[in-house]
Design a protein around this motif. Structure first.
Motif, PDB file in Angstrom:
ATOM      1  N   GLY A 196       0.781  -1.298   0.146  1.00 19.23           N
ATOM      2  CA  GLY A 196       0.070   0.040  -0.142  1.00 19.23           C
ATOM      3  C   GLY A 196       0.868   1.213   0.022  1.00 19.23           C
ATOM      4  N   HIS A 197       0.080   2.367  -0.516  1.00 26.86           N
ATOM      5  CA  HIS A 197       0.886   3.652  -0.710  1.00 26.86           C
ATOM      6  C   HIS A 197      -0.266   4.873  -0.470  1.00 26.86           C
ATOM      7  CE1 HIS A 197       3.965   6.537  -2.753  1.00 26.86           C
ATOM      8  NE2 HIS A 197       4.181   6.367  -1.325  1.00 26.86           N
ATOM      9  N   TRP A 198      -0.481   5.172   0.680  1.00 25.08           N
ATOM     10  CA  TRP A 198      -1.760   6.222   0.967  1.00 25.08           C
ATOM     11  C   TRP A 198      -1.532   7.395   0.216  1.00 25.08           C
ATOM     12  CZ3 TRP A 198      -6.126   5.196   3.856  1.00 25.08           C
ATOM     13  CH2 TRP A 198      -6.695   6.360   4.021  1.00 25.08           C
ATOM     14  N   ASP A 199      -0.213   7.895   0.143  1.00 23.38           N
ATOM     15  CA  ASP A 199      -0.002   9.143  -0.476  1.00 23.38           C
ATOM     16  C   ASP A 199       1.505   9.200  -0.825  1.00 23.38           C
ATOM     17  OD1 ASP A 199       1.155  12.356   0.300  1.00 23.38           O
ATOM     18  OD2 ASP A 199      -1.147  12.234  -0.459  1.00 23.38           O
ATOM     19  N   LYS A 200       1.739  10.069  -1.998  1.00 21.51           N
ATOM     20  CA  LYS A 200       3.033  10.016  -2.415  1.00 21.51           C
ATOM     21  C   LYS A 200       4.187  10.564  -1.400  1.00 21.51           C
ATOM     22  CE  LYS A 200       3.546  14.576  -4.541  1.00 21.51           C
ATOM     23  NZ  LYS A 200       3.888  15.381  -5.809  1.00 21.51           N
ATOM     24  N   GLU A 201       3.796  11.089  -0.430  1.00 16.60           N
ATOM     25  CA  GLU A 201       4.724  11.658   0.536  1.00 16.60           C
ATOM     26  C   GLU A 201       4.795  10.483   1.558  1.00 16.60           C
ATOM     27  OE1 GLU A 201       3.808  15.586   1.648  1.00 16.60           O
ATOM     28  OE2 GLU A 201       4.506  16.304  -0.299  1.00 16.60           O
ATOM     29  N   LEU A 202       4.027   9.557   1.855  1.00 19.20           N
ATOM     30  CA  LEU A 202       3.719   8.573   2.822  1.00 19.20           C
ATOM     31  C   LEU A 202       4.796   7.523   2.523  1.00 19.20           C
ATOM     32  CD1 LEU A 202       0.199   9.077   4.071  1.00 19.20           C
ATOM     33  CD2 LEU A 202       2.357  10.078   5.260  1.00 19.20           C
ATOM     34  N   PRO A 203       5.019   6.703   3.574  1.00 17.65           N
ATOM     35  CA  PRO A 203       5.900   5.343   3.186  1.00 17.65           C
ATOM     36  C   PRO A 203       5.059   4.386   2.334  1.00 17.65           C
ATOM     37  CG  PRO A 203       5.153   5.366   5.509  1.00 17.65           C
ATOM     38  CD  PRO A 203       4.642   6.807   4.885  1.00 17.65           C
ATOM     39  N   LEU A 204       5.711   3.391   1.764  1.00 16.32           N
ATOM     40  CA  LEU A 204       5.125   2.180   1.160  1.00 16.32           C
ATOM     41  C   LEU A 204       4.750   1.352   2.360  1.00 16.32           C
ATOM     42  CD1 LEU A 204       7.378   1.657  -1.823  1.00 16.32           C
ATOM     43  CD2 LEU A 204       5.160   1.993  -1.807  1.00 16.32           C
ATOM     44  N   GLN A 205       3.887   0.551   2.353  1.00 17.21           N
ATOM     45  CA  GLN A 205       3.584  -0.528   3.543  1.00 17.21           C
ATOM     46  C   GLN A 205       3.260  -1.756   2.851  1.00 17.21           C
ATOM     47  OE1 GLN A 205       0.298   2.421   4.019  1.00 17.21           O
ATOM     48  NE2 GLN A 205       0.273   1.235   6.006  1.00 17.21           N
ATOM     49  N   LEU A 206       4.175  -2.706   3.279  1.00 15.01           N
ATOM     50  CA  LEU A 206       3.691  -4.289   3.183  1.00 15.01           C
ATOM     51  C   LEU A 206       2.654  -4.549   4.043  1.00 15.01           C
ATOM     52  CD1 LEU A 206       4.054  -6.779   1.803  1.00 15.01           C
ATOM     53  CD2 LEU A 206       5.860  -7.407   3.061  1.00 15.01           C
ATOM     54  N   MET A 207       1.362  -4.515   3.777  1.00 16.04           N
ATOM     55  CA  MET A 207       0.399  -4.970   4.765  1.00 16.04           C
ATOM     56  C   MET A 207      -0.008  -6.019   4.857  1.00 16.04           C
ATOM     57  SD  MET A 207      -1.716  -1.356   3.173  1.00 16.04           S
ATOM     58  CE  MET A 207      -3.134  -1.742   4.037  1.00 16.04           C
TER      59      MET A 207
END
Length: 133
Positions: A114-125
């Motif tokens: 996941g990637h909520w927003d371009k300025e936030l981290p990538l997440q392996l959820m």
């Protein structure tokens, strides 16, 4: 960890639904500026996608093939409140348009990058939600 999430009880969310269990197995740096995004983002995303593929394969080996689930109907809250899995799918719309969903009894397993927003981290959820309510 997955076994724990599959057995943990759910609690109600603010909308009267059921709050899914969400664990970030891995996160990237917090900020992707315009100068380094092109250079750094692609390789990091590739690592996350590879990690996700390995985890998805392990879940598939244990529980069988996932089904593809379209989340677009859940974006506008146009799905009836009693739709099974509604809370889980509405929750995931912050990140995804479609997901792979493994179903184990009345619980759903989702593993995605996941990637909520371009300025936030990538997440392996890893997300486990209730599919009966």
């Amino acid at each position: 960890m997955l076994d724990e999430l599959l057995s943990m009880p759910f609690v109600a969310d603010a909308r009267g639904g059921v709050k899914p269990h969400h664990v970030d197995l891995r996160t990237s740096q917090d900020f992707w500026d315009d100068e380094t995004r092109d250079e750094l983002f692609g390789p990091v995303l590739a690592e996350f996608v590879a990690d996700r593929a390995r985890l998805a394969q392990a879940i598939t080996t244990r529980y069988g093939q996932p089904r593809r689930k379209d989340l677009r109907p859940y974006f506008d809250d146009g799905v009836p409140p009693d739709e099974p899995g509604r809370s889980l799918f509405a929750y995931l719309t912050g990140w995804f348009f479609e997901i792979d969903l493994w179903q184990i009894g009345d619980r759903g397993i989702v593993v995605e990058v996941g990637h909520w927003d371009k300025e936030l981290p990538l997440q392996l959820m890893l997300v486990v939600g209730d599919l009966k309510s």
